[in-house]
Design an enzyme around this catalytic site. Sequence first.
Site, PDB file in Angstrom:
ATOM      1  N   ARG A  82      78.611   1.788  28.286  1.00  7.47           N
ATOM      2  CA  ARG A  82      78.948   2.688  27.182  1.00  7.47           C
ATOM      3  C   ARG A  82      77.682   3.432  26.767  1.00  7.47           C
ATOM      4  NH1 ARG A  82      79.010   1.533  21.021  1.00  7.47           N
ATOM      5  NH2 ARG A  82      79.725   3.572  20.344  1.00  7.47           N
ATOM      6  N   HIS A 121      77.140   9.901  18.653  1.00  6.41           N
ATOM      7  CA  HIS A 121      76.439   8.725  18.121  1.00  6.41           C
ATOM      8  C   HIS A 121      75.246   9.246  17.310  1.00  6.41           C
ATOM      9  CE1 HIS A 121      75.694   4.182  18.899  1.00  6.41           C
ATOM     10  NE2 HIS A 121      74.813   4.550  17.977  1.00  6.41           N
ATOM     11  N   GLU A 131      80.798   4.771  14.637  1.00  6.67           N
ATOM     12  CA  GLU A 131      80.491   4.372  13.256  1.00  6.67           C
ATOM     13  C   GLU A 131      80.420   5.545  12.286  1.00  6.67           C
ATOM     14  OE1 GLU A 131      76.985   1.926  13.261  1.00  6.67           O
ATOM     15  OE2 GLU A 131      77.787   0.499  14.708  1.00  6.67           O
ATOM     16  N   ASN A 152      82.517  -2.503  16.397  1.00  4.70           N
ATOM     17  CA  ASN A 152      81.116  -2.934  16.413  1.00  4.70           C
ATOM     18  C   ASN A 152      80.974  -4.039  15.399  1.00  4.70           C
ATOM     19  OD1 ASN A 152      80.692  -0.880  18.208  1.00  4.70           O
ATOM     20  ND2 ASN A 152      79.323   0.318  16.896  1.00  4.70           N
ATOM     21  N   TYR A 204      78.545  -7.147  13.910  1.00  7.45           N
ATOM     22  CA  TYR A 204      77.265  -7.845  13.841  1.00  7.45           C
ATOM     23  C   TYR A 204      77.337  -9.042  12.908  1.00  7.45           C
ATOM     24  CZ  TYR A 204      75.404  -4.113  16.646  1.00  7.45           C
ATOM     25  OH  TYR A 204      75.184  -3.246  17.696  1.00  7.45           O
ATOM     26  N   GLU A 217      80.200  -2.941  20.448  1.00  7.61           N
ATOM     27  CA  GLU A 217      78.818  -3.382  20.200  1.00  7.61           C
ATOM     28  C   GLU A 217      78.841  -4.777  19.606  1.00  7.61           C
ATOM     29  OE1 GLU A 217      76.257  -0.895  17.775  1.00  7.61           O
ATOM     30  OE2 GLU A 217      76.992   0.914  18.785  1.00  7.61           O
TER      31      GLU A 217
HETATM   32  O1  IFM Z   1      71.367   0.403  16.881  1.00  2.17           O
HETATM   33  C1  IFM Z   1      72.551   0.442  16.164  1.00  2.17           C
HETATM   34  C2  IFM Z   1      73.558   1.333  16.857  1.00  2.17           C
HETATM   35  O2  IFM Z   1      73.068   2.622  17.044  1.00  2.17           O
HETATM   36  C3  IFM Z   1      74.812   1.431  16.029  1.00  2.17           C
HETATM   37  N1  IFM Z   1      75.307   0.115  15.684  1.00  2.17           N
HETATM   38  C4  IFM Z   1      74.381  -0.837  15.159  1.00  2.17           C
HETATM   39  C5  IFM Z   1      73.162  -0.928  16.037  1.00  2.17           C
HETATM   40  C6  IFM Z   1      72.180  -1.969  15.467  1.00  2.17           C
HETATM   41  O3  IFM Z   1      71.787  -1.610  14.182  1.00  2.17           O
END
Ligand code: IFM
Length: 465
Positions: free
Chosen positions: A89, A133, A178, A304, A306, A370
């Site tokens: 990606r 992006h 995002e 995405n 985290y 992500e």
């Molecule tokens: O690096 C970023 C990415 O560009 C978008 N999502 C979160 C990642 C980590 O912060």
Amino acid sequence: MQQSEQPTPSARQALTRFPASFIWGAATASYQIEGAWDEDGKGPSIWDTFSHTEGNILNNDTGDVADDHYHRWQEDVALMKSLGLKAYRFSLSWPRILPNGEGWVNPAGLDFYDRLVDALLAAGIEPFITLYHWDLPQALEDKGGWPNRSVVDAFAGYTETVAQRLGDRVKYWITLNEPHVSAYAGYYWGVHAPGVRNLSAANQAAHHLLLAHGRSVAVLRALCPGAQVGITLNLGLAYPASSMPADRQAARMADGQLNRWFLDPIFGRGYPEDMLSFYGDSAPAIEPGDLEQIAAPIDFLGVNYYTNNFVRSVSADVSGLGYTNLKAAELVEAGYEVTAMDWAVMPDGLRELLVHIHRTYRPPAIYITENGAAFEDQVEAGEVHDERRVSFLREHFAAARRAISEGVPLRGYFVWSLLDNFEWALGYSRRFGIVYVDYATQQRILKDSAKYYQRVIRANEVLSE
Ligand code: IFM
């Protein structure tokens, strides 16, 4: 334990093995890795302007060179092949293709991505293209940027240019990465390009981003029949930090701002009423037909993930939205490991989030577009032993597998990131890669996490080693 309670080896494998069609990949983004910021006719993006302005980025780092991927893409594709990646990606730099955002097309820009796509396909790697992006052409920002509705037409035109050139070979398209971050970090908190601090502008930007997404889906449907089209959102559950009513309400607001504001209109529910009234005069101007365009059916949702967030109510806070997330020290006190970004490591939160999205919105398919972690990596005798990242990935893969068992239509997983890269306002201080990049020499070194991922992909299974 009685023998009958022990899972048999094949039953154990069933709990860890992924479907044969599962797509394992890695992700990057143009500004974070390409460099060559002004080469071969590329126009400036808002990130070039922002990073060239003293004081905006930690250590005044810029993406001018980054991972020099623009010149090293063949080496990088070979590296992906050696890892056994099934998909890659990456995002396109809009101003590399359309230096002014619209109008004149830069042939060298399109050629670059054309060659990359061909090389990926030749290596057996499926390209997943993200159209946007965060590197908006500066020329469009000069006309008002995302808060100006005319950017929507420009994005549709850009989509058309790219689809006409690459649509015969690229089957997976992600319109935006995002939009929450583009809108609020860029136009409200001002910590990302273009560094504006205005809530109305941010809400309007968010609306135009969603509209641009809808328009782009329509263009892709017309020009790339059979393509899989989706959008990537940064999502995270919001847990109240306590059972106090104020914290519960704060968590509801945080969920509204981060998740529902984007998911609800994309899945045809319009903007959440509670958020519209919360924003009041700062709510965006919405024209007739906008919500229908935003709700253009998608083939998949990109998630995405985290961390999930613990939310506390505050009367006066920096976000101005009446809530704040628990800080790293509080998370550690609560027993969570935190990454170099101060984000809590919550693997089961991924399962929980995916199940929630599946049950609430029923997207036809989901990809984790992500997931990964920044840790402080050290090179020792030419190797990087990043055990914490190995364990982070292992636990998140296992959580993704549990989500599949619970019925989530999860089709693939992209680790963020293939390479260490430019982490926006934090510059090069945070390393997310499974491949280490020595920025002085541009040498790439496979971290232990890359080697672990290589074995996972080969086995198509969460390996406990
Ligand atoms: O690096 C970023 C990415 O560009 C978008 N999502 C979160 C990642 C980590 O912060």
